[in-house]
Design a protein around this motif. Structure first.
Motif, PDB file in Angstrom:
ATOM      1  N   MET A 345       0.846  -1.194   0.000  1.00 29.52           N
ATOM      2  CA  MET A 345       0.000   0.000   0.000  1.00 29.52           C
ATOM      3  C   MET A 345       0.885   1.249   0.000  1.00 29.52           C
ATOM      4  N   TYR A 346       0.458   2.283  -0.681  1.00 29.31           N
ATOM      5  CA  TYR A 346       1.111   3.595  -0.660  1.00 29.31           C
ATOM      6  C   TYR A 346       2.603   3.504  -1.028  1.00 29.31           C
ATOM      7  N   GLY A 347       2.881   2.825  -2.141  1.00 28.77           N
ATOM      8  CA  GLY A 347       4.254   2.726  -2.644  1.00 28.77           C
ATOM      9  C   GLY A 347       4.620   3.949  -3.477  1.00 28.77           C
ATOM     10  N   ILE A 353       1.259  10.339  -7.058  1.00 29.47           N
ATOM     11  CA  ILE A 353       0.044  10.978  -7.594  1.00 29.47           C
ATOM     12  C   ILE A 353      -1.030  11.152  -6.523  1.00 29.47           C
ATOM     13  N   TYR A 354      -0.729  10.756  -5.283  1.00 33.35           N
ATOM     14  CA  TYR A 354      -1.735  10.751  -4.216  1.00 33.35           C
ATOM     15  C   TYR A 354      -2.424  12.116  -4.072  1.00 33.35           C
ATOM     16  N   ASP A 355      -1.630  13.179  -3.976  1.00 29.62           N
ATOM     17  CA  ASP A 355      -2.211  14.499  -3.708  1.00 29.62           C
ATOM     18  C   ASP A 355      -3.121  14.960  -4.835  1.00 29.62           C
ATOM     19  N   ASP A 364     -11.365  17.952   0.450  1.00 36.01           N
ATOM     20  CA  ASP A 364     -11.081  19.349   0.786  1.00 36.01           C
ATOM     21  C   ASP A 364     -10.302  19.403   2.110  1.00 36.01           C
ATOM     22  N   TYR A 365      -8.982  19.334   1.984  1.00 36.31           N
ATOM     23  CA  TYR A 365      -8.131  19.282   3.182  1.00 36.31           C
ATOM     24  C   TYR A 365      -8.273  20.540   4.037  1.00 36.31           C
ATOM     25  N   ALA A 366      -8.426  21.684   3.384  1.00 38.62           N
ATOM     26  CA  ALA A 366      -8.537  22.938   4.147  1.00 38.62           C
ATOM     27  C   ALA A 366      -9.798  22.914   5.006  1.00 38.62           C
ATOM     28  N   VAL A 389      -1.482  11.426  13.013  1.00 38.59           N
ATOM     29  CA  VAL A 389      -0.994  10.053  12.885  1.00 38.59           C
ATOM     30  C   VAL A 389      -1.451   9.488  11.539  1.00 38.59           C
ATOM     31  N   ALA A 390      -0.530   8.849  10.838  1.00 42.00           N
ATOM     32  CA  ALA A 390      -0.767   8.385   9.471  1.00 42.00           C
ATOM     33  C   ALA A 390      -1.054   9.597   8.588  1.00 42.00           C
ATOM     34  N   CYS A 391      -0.139  10.537   8.648  1.00 44.72           N
ATOM     35  CA  CYS A 391      -0.344  11.845   8.001  1.00 44.72           C
ATOM     36  C   CYS A 391      -0.195  11.772   6.489  1.00 44.72           C
ATOM     37  N   GLY A 395      -1.300  16.363   3.698  1.00 46.49           N
ATOM     38  CA  GLY A 395      -2.384  17.199   3.165  1.00 46.49           C
ATOM     39  C   GLY A 395      -3.083  18.034   4.236  1.00 46.49           C
ATOM     40  N   HIS A 396      -3.310  17.434   5.426  1.00 48.51           N
ATOM     41  CA  HIS A 396      -3.924  18.211   6.504  1.00 48.51           C
ATOM     42  C   HIS A 396      -2.875  18.989   7.292  1.00 48.51           C
ATOM     43  N   LEU A 397      -1.667  18.432   7.385  1.00 49.36           N
ATOM     44  CA  LEU A 397      -0.647  19.021   8.278  1.00 49.36           C
ATOM     45  C   LEU A 397      -0.370  20.480   7.964  1.00 49.36           C
ATOM     46  N   LEU A 410       3.167  11.609  11.830  1.00 50.12           N
ATOM     47  CA  LEU A 410       3.745  10.267  11.930  1.00 50.12           C
ATOM     48  C   LEU A 410       3.210   9.486  10.743  1.00 50.12           C
ATOM     49  N   GLU A 411       4.062   8.714  10.092  1.00 50.91           N
ATOM     50  CA  GLU A 411       3.615   8.012   8.890  1.00 50.91           C
ATOM     51  C   GLU A 411       4.484   6.768   8.689  1.00 50.91           C
ATOM     52  N   LEU A 412       3.832   5.689   8.238  1.00 47.11           N
ATOM     53  CA  LEU A 412       4.545   4.433   8.040  1.00 47.11           C
ATOM     54  C   LEU A 412       5.273   4.386   6.691  1.00 47.11           C
ATOM     55  N   GLY A 432       7.046   5.987  11.388  1.00 48.90           N
ATOM     56  CA  GLY A 432       6.738   5.080  12.485  1.00 48.90           C
ATOM     57  C   GLY A 432       5.405   4.397  12.270  1.00 48.90           C
ATOM     58  N   ASP A 433       5.177   3.391  13.096  1.00 50.04           N
ATOM     59  CA  ASP A 433       3.970   2.587  13.012  1.00 50.04           C
ATOM     60  C   ASP A 433       3.018   3.029  14.115  1.00 50.04           C
ATOM     61  N   MET A 434       1.787   3.354  13.755  1.00 53.98           N
ATOM     62  CA  MET A 434       0.866   3.910  14.761  1.00 53.98           C
ATOM     63  C   MET A 434       0.558   2.926  15.887  1.00 53.98           C
ATOM     64  N   ARG A 435       0.806   1.624  15.663  1.00 52.36           N
ATOM     65  CA  ARG A 435       0.489   0.637  16.700  1.00 52.36           C
ATOM     66  C   ARG A 435       1.526   0.631  17.815  1.00 52.36           C
ATOM     67  N   ALA A 451      -9.608   7.396   7.388  1.00 50.46           N
ATOM     68  CA  ALA A 451      -9.723   5.941   7.536  1.00 50.46           C
ATOM     69  C   ALA A 451      -8.404   5.237   7.801  1.00 50.46           C
ATOM     70  N   SER A 452      -7.355   5.998   8.092  1.00 47.73           N
ATOM     71  CA  SER A 452      -6.044   5.370   8.222  1.00 47.73           C
ATOM     72  C   SER A 452      -6.044   4.322   9.329  1.00 47.73           C
ATOM     73  N   ILE A 453      -6.816   4.551  10.383  1.00 52.68           N
ATOM     74  CA  ILE A 453      -6.765   3.633  11.529  1.00 52.68           C
ATOM     75  C   ILE A 453      -7.221   2.235  11.138  1.00 52.68           C
TER      76      ILE A 453
HETATM   77  C1  SAM Z   1      -5.734   6.995   3.262  1.00 53.14           C
HETATM   78  S1  SAM Z   1      -4.076   7.447   3.659  1.00 53.14           S
HETATM   79  C2  SAM Z   1      -4.387   8.903   4.582  1.00 53.14           C
HETATM   80  C3  SAM Z   1      -3.245   9.856   4.594  1.00 53.14           C
HETATM   81  C4  SAM Z   1      -3.567  11.244   5.158  1.00 53.14           C
HETATM   82  N1  SAM Z   1      -3.955  11.178   6.558  1.00 53.14           N
HETATM   83  C5  SAM Z   1      -4.637  11.929   4.337  1.00 53.14           C
HETATM   84  O1  SAM Z   1      -5.707  12.222   4.883  1.00 53.14           O
HETATM   85  O2  SAM Z   1      -4.395  12.181   3.151  1.00 53.14           O
HETATM   86  C6  SAM Z   1      -3.655   6.264   4.900  1.00 53.14           C
HETATM   87  C7  SAM Z   1      -2.260   6.451   5.417  1.00 53.14           C
HETATM   88  O3  SAM Z   1      -2.056   5.600   6.544  1.00 53.14           O
HETATM   89  C8  SAM Z   1      -0.724   5.146   6.528  1.00 53.14           C
HETATM   90  N2  SAM Z   1      -0.589   3.974   7.402  1.00 53.14           N
HETATM   91  C9  SAM Z   1      -1.092   2.740   7.190  1.00 53.14           C
HETATM   92  N3  SAM Z   1      -0.770   1.927   8.222  1.00 53.14           N
HETATM   93  C10 SAM Z   1      -0.068   2.671   9.094  1.00 53.14           C
HETATM   94  C11 SAM Z   1       0.539   2.407  10.355  1.00 53.14           C
HETATM   95  N4  SAM Z   1       0.471   1.199  10.910  1.00 53.14           N
HETATM   96  N5  SAM Z   1       1.185   3.413  10.982  1.00 53.14           N
HETATM   97  C12 SAM Z   1       1.260   4.655  10.422  1.00 53.14           C
HETATM   98  N6  SAM Z   1       0.719   4.961   9.235  1.00 53.14           N
HETATM   99  C13 SAM Z   1       0.043   3.978   8.574  1.00 53.14           C
HETATM  100  C14 SAM Z   1      -0.512   4.858   5.064  1.00 53.14           C
HETATM  101  O4  SAM Z   1       0.850   4.718   4.726  1.00 53.14           O
HETATM  102  C15 SAM Z   1      -1.190   6.059   4.419  1.00 53.14           C
HETATM  103  O5  SAM Z   1      -0.310   7.130   4.235  1.00 53.14           O
END
Ligand code: SAM
Length: 585
Positions: A345-347, A353-355, A364-366, A389-391, A395-397, A410-412, A432-435, A451-453
């Motif tokens: 995921m997210y390679g 092209i994500y943004d 609408d990040y703003a 977390v999982a930024c 886009g929001h930061l 923080l981002e994996l 880092g890993d959110m877990r 939905a990152s969680i």
């Molecule tokens: C749908 S994207 C959201 C990114 C950003 N928050 C946004 O709103 O655009 C999900 C993000 O979660 C990250 N992610 C997935 N598992 C993760 C983990 N265990 N720890 C930290 N980040 C993680 C992914 O790499 C990806 O960047």
């Protein structure tokens, strides 16, 4: 703050010379503001990925007075950042560059003089050169008399004088920011920056030695382009106090160029894994202006006192960002990308092209960030630090940093992170890993958006993750979690499709999502095509856990939070908001 008449809440801002190193950074910074923006350059300007207002991009030869008149006709604010494509290096031999450096400004003054009755004089922010003051024994602080030592500096000075004369005449309100040696990644893959640092990075990436022209010690003030863009934003916000003056900006530090080149070689080596290329002293070319051998450092105190602007990126850090971007582009430019099945995921390709994909699909990040800030403030009015977390790519930061004063991420995924760091130098983004992360500090707010969680693998992992959020919050801290769909509102077999044209590329995105037990999976296929690059296809498989509303609420309560679920906000599945009772673990 700059104020505009009530009837025109969103000023029209025109950037002249928007495709160069400074022009593209200023354009990107302005695009994050709710303004009506027009970016104009001879070359094509890339549309900034993050934009809060209207952005229009035009190609025009600005030395043509008629084209200039057209593009500035309705401007409230102008950024005059045009630069001769040959840059300072060939100014000695090329009198034609006067037409760009001085001529465009001269024509601009004429155009603005002729529309004088149309309203208040527009603000014009101009990029000058700290070296206009000539060879100095002490740092340039803007108070020394000007003694330009090269043709380029004479042109820059002549342009600035035209600006100040027009200000005195009431035709415009001019501000000149005199810049030191600015560096940063090339503005676009096909637009090289001609500055000394990126030229050396490009050489080192190609394995070539770095030629050092100076026998003695030459010190330079090296300022990252993101800090330059921030200085222009500060000038815009404090315009009334700055109009009619020239202001020297810089890091306030001098770097011996020999040390800077060694640092370039070492930083490139860290990225490529090869040995550092050698730095070799060589004879300079004939006709090298004397100023090339002079040290120049800057004292930006006068500008800082008025605006509060401070550079955020020390050279070593700014250089790391710059090399990371240029290295990634160099690798992407040569790599054959195979069509892959079920990739990580997210390679690299998806991150690239994500943004543009999500911005053009309407995310609408703003607005989302503003809504989070309002919900947080209602529960913790003094919140002044936030962790996203999982930024992702940040886009929001970018908005959280403005709304809260301090934001970190923080981002994996290393690939997502690299793009975020490139875009937001100065905002700390940790891998880092959110877990299981531990940043060794606490914040007033922790958010986990989009939905990152649900990328965690089980209910137990989600509960563990929420406990990490609590452990990073101050007492009374607020958590906001933007969940994935619940099992009862997820649509099994959902297909979505988009064809997007952010720039010269066309991107097709087709996704198919299905349910497997307590998980959902989504295959996303991308085809990216351009006239020059042809079409390529790649795909990613995403996995989202289907947690119920109760599962989220239980995890939050168990970690010490009060829980509220707000329906129908953010991108669809709503939002969980919690306030930490007592200390996190
Ligand atoms: C749908 S994207 C959201 C990114 C950003 N928050 C946004 O709103 O655009 C999900 C993000 O979660 C990250 N992610 C997935 N598992 C993760 C983990 N265990 N720890 C930290 N980040 C993680 C992914 O790499 C990806 O960047």
């Amino acid at each position: 703050m700059l104020r505009f008449p009530e009837s025109k809440p969103e000023p029209k801002i025109v950037v002249l010379g928007s495709s160069g190193l400074i022009g593209s950074a200023v354009t990107a910074a302005l695009a994050r503001r709710p303004v009506r923006l027009r970016a104009v350059a001879r070359r094509r300007t890339a549309i900034p990925a993050v934009r809060a207002g209207e952005v229009e991009v035009r190609s025009a030869d600005l030395t043509d007075p008629e084209r200039l008149r057209e593009v500035v006709a309705d401007a409230d604010v102008l950024f005059h950042l045009v630069k001769d494509s040959a840059g300072w290096r060939t100014a000695e031999e090329d009198p034609g560059c006067e037409r760009v450096t001085v001529g465009v400004l001269r024509n601009l003054v004429e155009v603005l003089r002729s529309r004088r009755s149309a309203g208040p004089p527009p603000l014009v922010l101009h990029s000058g050169a700290a070296s206009q003051a000539g060879v100095l024994d002490e740092p340039a602080d803007g108070s020394q008399p000007d003694r330009p030592g090269s043709v380029y500096d004479r042109h820059k000075l002549a342009a600035e004088r035209l600006l100040m004369a027009a200000t005195a005449e009431g035709v415009l309100r001019g501000i000149s920011l005199r810049l030191p040696t600015v560096y940063g990644p090339d503005p676009a893959p096909d637009v090289p920056d001609l500055g000394v640092i990126s030229t050396m990075i490009r050489r080192a990436l190609n394995g070539a030695e770095l030629p050092l022209w100076h026998s003695g010690i030459v010190r330079r003030d090296l300022l990252h382009v993101a800090d330059v863009a921030a200085a222009f934003m500060s000038a815009l916000d404090h315009a009334d106090a700055l109009v009619g003056g020239h202001w020297v900006i810089g890091s306030g530090q001098g770097w011996d160029l020999a040390d800077a080149f060694e640092r370039v070689a070492a930083t490139v080596a860290e990225h490529t894994g090869s040995d550092p290329v050698p730095v070799r002293r060589v004879l300079p070319p004939a006709h090298t202006p004397i100023t090339d051998f002079a040290s120049l450092t800057v004292d930006p105190a006068a500008f800082r006192t008025i605006t509060g602007w401070e550079p955020r990126l020390p050279f070593a850090e700014g250089l790391r960002h710059t090399v990371a971007v240029m290295h990634r582009r160099a690798v992407a430019g040569t790599k054959k990308v195979p069509v892959a099945e079920g990739k990580q995921m997210y390679g690299t390709e998806a991150s690239e092209i994500y943004d543009v994909v999500y911005t053009l699909r309407g995310k609408d990040y703003a607005a989302e960030s503003k809504q989070i800030a309002e919900l947080v403030r209602a529960r913790n009015p003094r919140a002044s630090s936030l962790l996203d977390v999982a930024c992702g790519t940040g886009g929001h930061l970018v908005y959280f940093d403005e709304l809260f004063g301090e934001a970190e991420g923080l981002e994996l995924s290393g690939e997502m992170l690299e793009i975020g760091r490139e875009r937001l130098p100065g905002i700390p983004m940790h891998q880092g890993d959110m877990r299981e992360f531990d940043l060794g500090r606490r914040f007033d707010v922790v958010v986990c958006m989009f939905a990152s969680i649900s990328h965690v693998g089980s209910e137990e992992e989600m509960a563990r993750t929420v406990r990490r959020f609590a452990a990073h919050l101050n007492p009374g801290g607020v958590v906001a979690i933007d969940p994935w769909w619940f099992p009862d509102n997820f649509i099994d077999g959902y297909v979505s499709s988009d064809v997007l044209t952010p720039d010269e590329r066309t991107i097709a995105r087709i996704s198919h999502a299905w349910r497997e037990g307590d998980q959902s999976k989504m295959d996303v296929h991308y085809v990216v095509a351009s006239a020059e690059g042809g079409a390529r296809h790649f795909q990613e498989r995403y996995q989202y856990q289907l947690f119920s509303r109760e599962q989220y609420e239980n995890a939050l309560r168990a970690a010490g939070f009060t829980v509220e679920y707000i329906e129908g906000v953010q991108y669809g599945p709503g939002l969980f908001v919690g306030v930490l009772q007592g200390e996190g673990e």
